[in-house]
Design an enzyme around this catalytic site. Structure first.
Site, PDB file in Angstrom:
ATOM      1  N   GLU A  89      -4.019   0.351  -5.446  1.00  0.00           N
ATOM      2  CA  GLU A  89      -3.987   1.499  -6.353  1.00  0.00           C
ATOM      3  C   GLU A  89      -2.666   1.631  -7.114  1.00  0.00           C
ATOM      4  OE1 GLU A  89      -5.241   5.015  -4.237  1.00  0.00           O
ATOM      5  OE2 GLU A  89      -7.105   4.113  -3.588  1.00  0.00           O
TER       6      GLU A  89
ATOM      7  N   HIS B 290       0.868  -1.184   0.000  1.00  0.00           N
ATOM      8  CA  HIS B 290       0.000   0.000   0.000  1.00  0.00           C
ATOM      9  C   HIS B 290       0.905   1.234   0.000  1.00  0.00           C
ATOM     10  CE1 HIS B 290      -4.077   1.789   1.096  1.00  0.00           C
ATOM     11  NE2 HIS B 290      -3.262   2.816   1.089  1.00  0.00           N
TER      12      HIS B 290
END
Ligand code: NAG
Ligand code: NAG
Ligand code: NAG
Ligand code: NAG
Ligand code: NAG
Ligand code: NAG
Ligand code: NAG
Ligand code: NAG
Ligand code: NAG
Length: 616
Positions: A332, A274
């Site tokens: 992401e 992350h």
């Protein structure tokens, strides 16, 4: 492109169904109303106070009754690694306070080498030590903290229930809540560089590294079922690369964290990366150049990245896959890899980890990947030029990764034709990469209105100095009539729940896997400037969560979309990469005392879900 054709017709079909663009006059339809007389009968009656509050308390999750396993335990799993990893411990590096005076300068991974990783990062301007330096024992949450707030007057009117297997939970990420950045053997990550060059930063964040037992208690007492967190690669492998030693303290920490979650009656969801990729992948970068999301500095493009990530993932999975039902490889990835090499590395690394998980470990949990895309909607869905722009937007942000990973299909033409160095995947690569995600993770915070640039997409795509390159579409937050797409927050998020439903339709029908809403949340405007009681009464955030959850229910029951779950971002106000003013939390954090306070939206959200469980 096969996918593109599907996309165009899909977007067009879905968007044309929107009320928004249907020209109409007159008033909004009322809900079913009883006819009110034009001449009411006014009258007197005895008065008494009746509007007293009924006290209700949040319902905690039940104690666990059984433990399910999804993979062999470490003792067995480790035999399926090519080599048993060596472990060691390093201790803590406290910049500006102490320097570890190590004498083992000949050991490439000894104390001296580890300290010099940190010396190179120059963390001197950070507050890296907080109130705690060891794990804090939890205390029960007093019932006085669990009293529900007054309800909002307007609320959801749906009658739907969540399916039994719906995953409802909260999310956070290591760098944003843990603190303890240079403690217990963690190595430096690129986030220390990202945020470190401009101003002094409080890097202690929520000290969750030491307060996790209490934090888990608080979430369980509110009835949260799933706890989503990330493990920092650099805390497991401070030197990042294959063959370097594993940090024993880090392994123990996450082992206990996972057990604490399970003992509380909750389930863990773990993200492997992350944003906190190890510093070593960008160590040769210009030390004074400011790294930025979306540029080459995410480290993903480094030629050693794939092997290193896969090695790290295997070590983590061998330790914890037995107890964790849901895994996310990358969070992401676009933000760190919008260059061909970076994204291509993500696609390959993800597929290798997926194959290890299911084929080698024979694990039975779910493994997926999670994207940052806000839905790109055409400015005018009847304008083919705008629809083309929206299609391109989705291809750049999602199709790039998801075409191969979900559909076994080639990178989109628009990507191959725009990015320097881009090359198609071979048939063999596509076979290996295809169908390697058990769910489609998405963080659909808000919506973006998309149209073509004045110079045209092709001109922009061919011009690397065009400010819109490489996406090459105009992105706005106003609709075609000039209205904002929704109520605005402290940052980029607008409240646009009806677009969420359309987006879920798009994702499910295009990529054909259950959709996990991996993050969604709303930083109330100027919340950080308010006094505590006003921060806690966060009605706009409640409206955001309840309307988004209502739209999820409609997409499940009215559209047949398989939404696997939804994770609220975030369970506490946290470090938004240098900024504490964008408060996405459903708990307030007092940075001085490290106290947490439940916000109204947290109660409203758990109450909404609790009232809609099929079994209740
Ligand atoms: C107010 O409290 C009384 C006594 O506890 C109770 O009987 C009554 O139902 C309450 N009224 C409302 C509107 O909650
Ligand atoms: C390291 O050495 C310096 C200078 O000799 C000394 O001041 C410092 O206390 C030592 N630090 C540790 C952690 O031993
Ligand atoms: C770090 O702090 C020092 C002293 O407080 C200051 O002179 C320097 O400019 C700061 N550096 C950065 C990058 O903020
Ligand atoms: C790529 O990563 C390696 C470590 O594996 C590092 O030595 C090298 O400097 C990195 N390359 C760049 C360009 O940062
Ligand atoms: C390093 O980056 C800074 C800031 O972007 C720039 O001014 C400088 O010229 C760069 N140095 C080198 C050697 O590239
Ligand atoms: C479609 O929108 C573009 C601007 O995005 C505009 O230039 C064009 O005239 C529109 N076409 C139609 C048919 O309305
Ligand atoms: C995708 O993988 C799943 C699980 O491995 C399998 O059940 C399914 O048949 C595969 N689908 C395709 C289209 O290959
Ligand atoms: C590329 O874009 C820049 C910035 O908008 C512009 O100044 C330049 O003229 C463009 N070049 C070409 C060849 O269109
Ligand atoms: C944090 O708590 C301290 C001690 O209770 C208090 O003085 C301070 O005002 C609080 N800070 C905020 C921002 O509420």
């Amino acid at each position: 492109m096969r996918v593109s054709v599907i996309n165009i017709s899909l977007i067009a079909a879905i968007v044309q169904a929107q009320q928004l663009f249907i020209t109409t006059t007159g008033y909004t339809e009322r809900p079913q109303c009883t006819q009110s007389p034009a001449s009411p009968s006014y009258h007197f009656q005895p008065f008494s106070f009746t509007l007293n509050e009924t006290v209700r308390y949040a319902t905690s999750v039940p104690s666990p009754t059984s433990t399910q396993t999804y993979a062999p335990p470490y003792s067995e799993a480790v035999k399926r690694l090519s080599a048993s990893p060596a472990t060691t411990t390093w201790g803590s590096y406290l910049p500006g306070h102490t320097v570890i005076n190590a004498t083992d300068t000949n050991d490439p991974y000894g104390q001296a080498a580890w300290s010099s990783l940190w010396q190179n990062v120059k963390l001197d301007n950070y507050t890296t030590t907080g109130l705690y330096s060891t794990t804090v024992s939890p205390t029960p949450i007093p019932s006085s903290e669990l009293v529900l707030p007054p309800r909002d007057y307007f609320g959801s009117t749906d009658c739907y229930s969540f399916p039994d297997d719906f995953i409802f939970g909260v999310a956070g990420s290591a760098a944003q809540v843990e603190g303890a950045v240079a403690l217990e053997g963690r190595g430096p990550t690129i986030l220390e560089k990202l945020a470190g060059l401009t101003q002094p930063k409080n890097y202690v964040t929520a000290e969750n590294y030491f307060l996790y037992k209490q934090d888990i208690q608080r979430l369980a007492s509110m009835g949260v079922k799933y706890y989503s967190f990330s493990i920092p690669w650099a805390r497991i492998l401070p030197f990042a690369l294959p063959g370097t030693p594993v940090n024993q303290e880090g392994i123990k920490h996450y082992d206990d964290l996972i057990n604490t979650v399970l003992d509380a009656g909750m389930q863990p969801i773990v993200t492997l990366l992350h944003f906190d990729s190890p510093w070593v992948f960008v160590s040769s970068d210009n030390a004074t150049a400011k790294p930025d999301f979306g540029a080459k500095n995410g480290g993903y493009q480094n030629e050693t990245f794939v092997d290193a990530f896969v090695n790290y993932a295997k070590i983590v999975l061998s330790h914890y896959a037995d107890r964790v039902p849901v895994w996310v490889t990358f969070n992401e990835p676009w933000l760190y890899s919008f260059n061909f090499a970076g994204a291509n590395n993500v696609v390959h690394a993800h597929a290798q980890v997926y194959h290890f998980y299911h084929d080698v470990l024979k694990a039975t949990g779910k493994m997926g990947i999670k994207f940052n895309d806000n839905f790109g909607v055409p400015r005018d869905p009847k304008n083919s030029s705008d629809v083309h722009a929206a299609r391109r937007f989705q291809e750049q942000y999602l199709g790039f990764y998801a075409n191969p990973i979900f559909l076994g299909q080639q990178y989109p033409d628009s990507v191959l034709q725009t990015l320097p160095g881009a090359k198609p995947l071979s048939k063999e690569e596509l076979r290996y990469i295809g169908n390697t995600s058990d769910f489609f993770g998405i963080d659909p915070y808000t919506t973006t209105v998309v149209s073509q640039p004045a110079e045209g997409i092709d001109e922009c795509a061919a011009n690397r100095t065009d400010p819109l390159w490489p996406i090459c579409v105009v992105q706005e937050t106003k609709n075609v009539y000039g209205w904002n797409i929704g109520y605005r927050s402290q940052s980029y998020t607008y409240m646009a729940p009806t677009y969420l439903r359309e987006y879920l339709n798009y994702l499910w029908n295009t990529f054909r896997q259950p959709v996990l809403v991996g993050e969604f949340g709303f930083p109330v405007y100027a919340e950080a400037e308010k006094e505590l009681s006003d921060q806690l009464f966060d009605t706009p955030r409640s409206i955001y969560y309840l309307s988004y959850m209502s739209e999820i229910l409609k997409s499940i029951h009215e559209d047949g979309v398989h939404v696997m779950g939804a994770l609220a971002w975030s369970w506490v106000d946290n470090w938004e990469f240098g900024d504490y003013n964008q408060q996405f939390g459903i708990q307030v954090l007092n940075h001085t005392t490290q106290q947490r306070f439940f916000k109204k939206s947290f109660f409203d959200l758990v109450d909404f879900v609790g009232a809609r469980l099929s079994s209740s």
